[in-house]
Scaffold this active site. Structure first.
Site, short mmCIF file in Angstrom:
data_model
loop_
_atom_site.label_atom_id
_atom_site.label_comp_id
_atom_site.label_asym_id
_atom_site.label_seq_id
_atom_site.Cartn_x
_atom_site.Cartn_y
_atom_site.Cartn_z
N TYR A 101 100.85 -64.60 24.33
CA TYR A 101 99.81 -64.36 25.33
C TYR A 101 98.44 -64.12 24.68
O TYR A 101 98.31 -63.26 23.80
CB TYR A 101 100.18 -63.15 26.21
CG TYR A 101 99.14 -62.85 27.26
CD1 TYR A 101 99.15 -63.51 28.48
CD2 TYR A 101 98.13 -61.92 27.03
CE1 TYR A 101 98.18 -63.26 29.44
CE2 TYR A 101 97.16 -61.65 27.97
CZ TYR A 101 97.19 -62.33 29.18
OH TYR A 101 96.22 -62.07 30.12
N TYR A 121 94.42 -68.79 30.11
CA TYR A 121 95.31 -69.44 31.09
C TYR A 121 94.99 -70.93 31.26
O TYR A 121 95.80 -71.79 30.94
CB TYR A 121 95.19 -68.75 32.45
CG TYR A 121 95.69 -67.32 32.47
CD1 TYR A 121 97.04 -67.04 32.68
CD2 TYR A 121 94.83 -66.25 32.28
CE1 TYR A 121 97.51 -65.74 32.71
CE2 TYR A 121 95.29 -64.94 32.30
CZ TYR A 121 96.63 -64.70 32.51
OH TYR A 121 97.08 -63.41 32.53
N LYS A 134 93.53 -64.80 41.82
CA LYS A 134 93.94 -63.51 42.40
C LYS A 134 93.26 -63.25 43.74
O LYS A 134 93.73 -62.43 44.53
CB LYS A 134 93.66 -62.37 41.41
CG LYS A 134 94.29 -62.55 40.03
CD LYS A 134 95.75 -62.94 40.10
CE LYS A 134 96.45 -63.16 38.77
NZ LYS A 134 95.86 -64.14 37.86
#
Ligand SMILES: *Cc1c(COP(=O)(O)O)cnc(C)c1O
Length: 326
Positions: free
Chosen positions: A253, A279, A48
């Site tokens: 998730y 992730y 990010k």
């Protein structure tokens, strides 16, 4: 090409390292590399940061005084957004799914350390509604909020990964496959657009964390094309040009399985490298499975683009399970 406003706070270029001990344990004479975007420098790093260089610059250019974003309780995106807000003297509101925690851990602890204001919601539907209402409420109160989209994946954010591909090509690494975790699509949109625009001869493969392949491919292509328009370049992509493997998304998730646990352990014990439970653990687990089943030709150089997330290792919901077979 347009010059988008950009702040410079990421530690770039991130290094590329060989993973010889891990490569030697795998079949097919694959040479594995890792691009260390877990070392982008902002508050434990992660993917990010590259997006936020563009997002925060745009926010400040628009006169914003507060960043507003949303995510899961252990969102890496929200942690890095809160850190970037603090660094540029902006207030920060985060809409998180879950409930207040008596002893917040990992990313949530860091959100609070950075001074972010947290609004809790029950699920994703409520999250989107509360996010819209919060922005409206702040605007009515005369604040100038800047909405950082989910995962930072707007055309502005994805520009960070368009330039990351340019950075990778300048490093002259021999990899012909790039494999990484893909979720809200900004990373993949930027990399795929950059690959085509700057002429990368290899393949860019996203391991879907939580989306069916057809949906993610369509979304990534659309986002890449919006990014291209914003950058003022004529390169365009179709969904057929976006490579996604979604087999590993099935558990849902943030659900920690043996796939993630084995990948985290192998990277740690062979390379001294940390992956995250949500992730990169899943994406690396998927990469190991693809190598073991012979998806890549013999002697291929494969680069795992590490997208960060490692503070998640210390989250109360994951830490106790890292060492046990699940
Ligand atoms: C957000 C995130 C991703 C996914 O990136 P997208 O651009 O949302 O697809 C991958 N890895 C980590 C560690 C992340 O925090």
């Amino acid at each position: 090409m347009h010059n988008l406003p950009r702040f410079s706070f990421a530690h770039l270029p991130t290094p590329i390292e060989a993973m010889p001990r891990l490569s030697a344990r795998l079949p097919g004479k694959i040479t594995l590399w890792v691009k260390r975007d877990d070392q982008t420098g902002l508050a434990f790093g992660g993917n990010k940061t590259r997006k936020l260089e563009f997002l925060v610059a745009e926010a400040v250019a628009q006169g914003a005084k507060r960043l507003v974003s949303a995510g899961a309780a252990q969102s890496n995106h929200c942690r890095q957004t809160a850190a970037a807000a603090a660094r540029y003297g902006l207030a920060c509101t985060l809409v998180l799914t879950g409930a207040p925690e008596e002893r917040p851990s990992a990313n949530l602890l860091l959100d609070q350390l950075f001074g972010a204001e947290i609004i809790w919601v029950a699920d994703r539907a409520e999250r989107d509604r509360v996010l819209r209402e919060s922005v409206q409420h702040l605007e009515d109160a005369g604040e100038r909020p800047y909405l950082v989209p989910y995962g930072g994946s707007s055309p502005t954010g994805a520009a960070g990964y368009f330039f990351a591909m340019q950075e990778f090509l300048a490093q002259e690494n021999p990899a012909t496959w790039i494999v990484f975790a893909s979720s809200s699509g900004g990373t993949q949109a930027g990399l795929a657009l950059g690959a085509k625009h700057f002429g990368f001869a290899g393949q860019v493969l996203g391991i879907s964390i939580d989306e069916p392949a057809d949906r993610l491919r369509a979304h990534v292509a659309e986002l890449a094309n919006q990014t291209a328009a914003q950058l003022g370049i004529s390169t365009r992509l179709t969904p057929q040009e976006i490579l996604v493997e979604d087999r590993f998304a099935a558990p849902g998730y943030g659900v920690f399985t043996e796939l993630e646990r084995e990948a985290i352990t192998l990277f740690a014990r062979n390379e001294g490298l940390l992956l995250d439970p949500v992730y990169t653990g899943r994406a690396a687990g998927g990469l190991l499975a693809l190598i073991r089943e012979g998806r890549f030709p013999t002697d291929t150089h494969v680069l795992f683009w590490h997208t960060g997330g490692t503070p998640g290792l210390f989250a109360d919901r994951y830490a106790p399970h890292l060492l046990e077979t699940v």
